[in-house]
Design a protein around this motif. Structure first.
Motif, PDB file in Angstrom:
ATOM      1  N   SER A 169     -14.920   7.725 -80.062  1.00 46.31           N
ATOM      2  CA  SER A 169     -14.880   8.504 -78.602  1.00 46.31           C
ATOM      3  C   SER A 169     -13.990   9.856 -77.916  1.00 46.31           C
ATOM      4  CB  SER A 169     -15.277   7.837 -77.156  1.00 46.31           C
ATOM      5  OG  SER A 169     -14.062   7.275 -76.991  1.00 46.31           O
ATOM      6  N   SER A 235     -20.239  10.804 -79.335  1.00 44.18           N
ATOM      7  CA  SER A 235     -19.885  12.408 -79.642  1.00 44.18           C
ATOM      8  C   SER A 235     -19.635  13.025 -77.241  1.00 44.18           C
ATOM      9  CB  SER A 235     -20.980  12.997 -79.957  1.00 44.18           C
ATOM     10  OG  SER A 235     -21.272  14.570 -80.103  1.00 44.18           O
ATOM     11  N   ASP A 236     -18.793  13.813 -77.179  1.00 45.94           N
ATOM     12  CA  ASP A 236     -18.453  14.527 -76.037  1.00 45.94           C
ATOM     13  C   ASP A 236     -18.596  16.675 -77.230  1.00 45.94           C
ATOM     14  OD1 ASP A 236     -16.274  14.659 -77.844  1.00 45.94           O
ATOM     15  OD2 ASP A 236     -15.044  14.530 -75.984  1.00 45.94           O
ATOM     16  N   ASP A 240     -22.927  17.638 -81.321  1.00 47.52           N
ATOM     17  CA  ASP A 240     -22.168  16.546 -81.912  1.00 47.52           C
ATOM     18  C   ASP A 240     -21.587  17.081 -83.439  1.00 47.52           C
ATOM     19  OD1 ASP A 240     -23.739  15.308 -80.011  1.00 47.52           O
ATOM     20  OD2 ASP A 240     -25.296  15.488 -80.843  1.00 47.52           O
ATOM     21  N   LEU A 242     -19.842  16.673 -86.708  1.00 49.13           N
ATOM     22  CA  LEU A 242     -18.640  14.993 -87.142  1.00 49.13           C
ATOM     23  C   LEU A 242     -16.661  15.687 -86.986  1.00 49.13           C
ATOM     24  CD1 LEU A 242     -21.081  12.942 -89.091  1.00 49.13           C
ATOM     25  CD2 LEU A 242     -20.921  12.810 -86.769  1.00 49.13           C
ATOM     26  N   ILE A 245     -15.526  16.314 -83.529  1.00 51.29           N
ATOM     27  CA  ILE A 245     -15.466  14.913 -82.340  1.00 51.29           C
ATOM     28  C   ILE A 245     -14.440  14.339 -83.125  1.00 51.29           C
ATOM     29  CG2 ILE A 245     -15.629  12.864 -81.391  1.00 51.29           C
ATOM     30  CD1 ILE A 245     -19.020  14.461 -82.783  1.00 51.29           C
ATOM     31  N   VAL A 304     -23.813   9.181 -84.935  1.00 48.86           N
ATOM     32  CA  VAL A 304     -23.966   9.865 -83.703  1.00 48.86           C
ATOM     33  C   VAL A 304     -24.524   8.973 -82.646  1.00 48.86           C
ATOM     34  CG1 VAL A 304     -24.491  10.838 -81.905  1.00 48.86           C
ATOM     35  CG2 VAL A 304     -23.106  12.030 -83.749  1.00 48.86           C
ATOM     36  N   SER A 307     -24.644  10.732 -76.870  1.00 45.18           N
ATOM     37  CA  SER A 307     -24.753  12.241 -76.381  1.00 45.18           C
ATOM     38  C   SER A 307     -25.316  12.815 -76.135  1.00 45.18           C
ATOM     39  CB  SER A 307     -24.948  12.878 -78.403  1.00 45.18           C
ATOM     40  OG  SER A 307     -26.411  12.945 -78.657  1.00 45.18           O
ATOM     41  N   ASN A 308     -25.186  13.720 -75.372  1.00 43.53           N
ATOM     42  CA  ASN A 308     -25.931  14.441 -74.402  1.00 43.53           C
ATOM     43  C   ASN A 308     -27.323  14.618 -74.234  1.00 43.53           C
ATOM     44  OD1 ASN A 308     -26.861  17.403 -72.613  1.00 43.53           O
ATOM     45  ND2 ASN A 308     -25.174  16.257 -71.381  1.00 43.53           N
ATOM     46  N   THR A 309     -27.961  14.265 -75.906  1.00 44.03           N
ATOM     47  CA  THR A 309     -29.133  14.734 -76.217  1.00 44.03           C
ATOM     48  C   THR A 309     -29.936  13.528 -75.733  1.00 44.03           C
ATOM     49  OG1 THR A 309     -29.083  16.583 -78.017  1.00 44.03           O
ATOM     50  CG2 THR A 309     -31.065  14.975 -77.605  1.00 44.03           C
ATOM     51  N   VAL A 507     -20.361  12.032 -72.143  1.00 43.37           N
ATOM     52  CA  VAL A 507     -21.360  13.144 -72.869  1.00 43.37           C
ATOM     53  C   VAL A 507     -21.346  14.182 -72.357  1.00 43.37           C
ATOM     54  CG1 VAL A 507     -22.031  11.095 -73.884  1.00 43.37           C
ATOM     55  CG2 VAL A 507     -23.335  12.413 -71.826  1.00 43.37           C
TER      56      VAL A 507
END
Length: 523
Positions: A169, A235-236, A240, A242, A245, A304, A307-309, A507
């Motif tokens: 994370s 994911s931040d 995202d 990979l 992260i 992931v 996430s923000n999504t 996120v």
């Protein structure tokens, strides 16, 4: 305007075909905004995302459609601000199939979770997972390096019969410092700090960081070979990626020493490098060298799971339940908050226009798009839906976006990017006051903290300017001194501040525009 939008007309599923029928809700706009933000944060809780991503059967688990056999062969490592809760949920799911584990988490996090009543995110007393705290002030330190050494040792002892579950994370990079010997932790930190100060891009910084790291850039997966490796990632990072992260410890990454040396030379740091760093960079990169071809490559799966999504998806659902027509703009908002606030102001003016918006309005938004990380398609799709809603009277709209904008620091006040963005959007909304209250804007960090303050962000509306003037607050001075937290603390006794407390996740940020319906007559 119609000609521009017709080129980007969305499919029926995106256009929300049919007249919108809002649900009746007695809650205030402010309360509903806070509810939608809470839903976004709840959706990406560390235990929630693990529970939704790991399907346990009697003798196997299924992750992202792939099945892995369980034979009391599961080992676990993790690093990041949210992995304690992730690890606790994994242990609940796996039972005695979990052999052992080591996680590297922020200094003081266990005590903090206990104080905030988050015991469900803590490991049980007889846990098989060892918790190691470090990276005080989010910087790599000796405690974090000791944790990294323990993770390295665990991974290197695995066999082809073992399954390694890796939990990652935000904050994971600082919690997994393992410089390639003979480089010291301080030497590696100094090189990356000087490179950053010289103006290097995030891509350049990561290339150099990976080249000096034993575990980053796929190094952890390499050490675990020939075991199966599955990484669950919260994911931040925008998009995202990979490899970015936590610097991609489970993502194969070839490091070219010549390219790294070229970067250091470009920023005039090559001659002043420590001897240990120079020695490592001129060596043959040992990573993956014993893997002869693709068929021998480690069995890797990176997923992931939060996430923000994902946060925006669940925020959208809650907004719908509260009577709004949700529209997700983008999870990748970036760039300076001044440009972001300008775009949001233009979107509100577009949505709240009682007549056909002038073409110049759309043109200005499309011009701003690249500066704030928004694709032309996303902007045109959003304008199309807003235009249809305006004409057909679909009711109040909840426009959602996310990402991580930046603030140019010109002062020494207290604040953060979310509070400054909210303040600037409030000024953009000046004069756009619609019943019952709106438009209303919220910006909040999903980690619950915005800069060195106890707030996650703030909520504003078109009355901000007049409200501040009435209370004798100098907006120009506030912005030049980056003192948004002090401003919102004084404005109406802090009622505009968003203070969710410890969220246990991250996120990036959530942005929200609540736009009341406009009653117009179409001739």
């Amino acid at each position: 305007m119609a000609r521009v939008l017709s080129l980007f007309r969305p499919q029926p599923t995106l256009a929300l075909v049919g007249r919108w029928k809002p649900a009746f809700c007695k809650m205030s706009m402010d309360s509903r905004a806070r509810e939608v933000f809470a839903a976004a944060v709840e959706a990406v809780q560390p235990d929630t995302v693990v529970r939704q991503s790991v399907e346990r059967n009697e003798d196997s688990i299924t992750i992202d459609g792939q099945r892995f056999m369980l034979k009391h062969n599961l080992h676990l490592v993790g690093f990041g601000k949210a992995v304690l809760g992730m690890a606790a949920e994994v242990e609940r799911i796996m039972g005695d199939h979990l052999v052992r584990g080591i996680i590297s988490v922020p200094h003081g996090i266990q005590k903090t979770l206990q104080q905030h009543g988050k015991s469900h995110l803590l490991l049980k007393e007889n846990s098989r997972i060892k918790v190691m705290e470090g990276a005080k002030h989010n910087l790599p330190d000796d405690d974090a390096q000791r944790a990294a050494e323990g993770i390295k040792q665990l991974a290197s002892e695995l066999t082809e019969n073992d399954l390694l579950l890796v939990l990652i994370s935000g904050g994971g990079s600082a919690l997994l410092p393992a410089p390639i010997p003979p480089i010291s932790l301080q030497e590696k930190f100094d090189v990356t700090r000087r490179l950053s100060a010289a103006g290097a891009t995030i891509q350049e910084l990561n290339k150099v960081r990976r080249s000096l790291s034993l575990l980053k850039g796929g190094g952890l997966a390499h050490l675990a070979y020939p075991a199966q490796v599955v990484a669950l990632i919260l994911s931040d990072v925008i998009g995202d990626p990979l490899d970015l992260i936590a610097s991609g410890p489970t993502v194969r990454s070839e490091v070219c020493p010549k390219e790294v040396l070229s970067i250091l030379e470009h920023y005039r740091l090559l001659d002043s490098l420590p001897t240990s760093v120079k020695d490592v960079l001129v060596r043959e990169n040992p990573r993956w060298k014993d893997i002869r071809d693709e068929s021998d490559a480690p069995d890797l799966l990176n997923v992931v799971i939060g996430s923000n999504t994902v946060a925006l998806k669940y925020a959208s659902r809650r907004a719908r339940e509260l009577g709004f027509r949700p529209v997700v703009l983008s999870p990748g908002v970036c760039g300076d908050v001044r440009s972001v606030s300008k775009l949001y102001g233009l979107l509100v003016r577009f949505a709240s226009s009682r007549e056909e918006p002038p073409p110049e309005l759309a043109a200005e938004m499309l011009k701003l798009g690249p500066d704030v990380g928004m694709e032309t398609w996303d902007l045109c799709r959003t304008m199309q839906v807003l235009d249809e809603g305006r004409k057909e009277g679909w009711g109040a709209t909840c426009l959602l976006a996310g990402g991580e904008p930046t603030v140019e620091l010109t002062g020494k006040g207290r604040g953060g990017r979310n509070q400054e963005l909210a303040l600037r959007v409030g000024l953009e909304l000046k004069g756009l006051e619609l019943p019952p209250k709106g438009p209303l804007f919220l910006s909040g960090g999903t980690d619950g903290q915005d800069g060195p303050t106890e707030a996650a962000g703030a909520i504003t509306d078109g009355g901000l300017y007049d409200e501040a003037r009435t209370q004798g607050l100098d907006l120009e001075n506030v912005l030049s001194n980056n003192d948004s937290f002090t401003f919102f603390s004084h404005l109406s006794a802090g009622k505009h501040l968003l203070v969710p407390g410890l969220t246990c996740t991250n996120v990036m940020d959530v942005h929200m525009l609540l736009i009341p319906s406009i009653l117009i007559t179409i001739s």
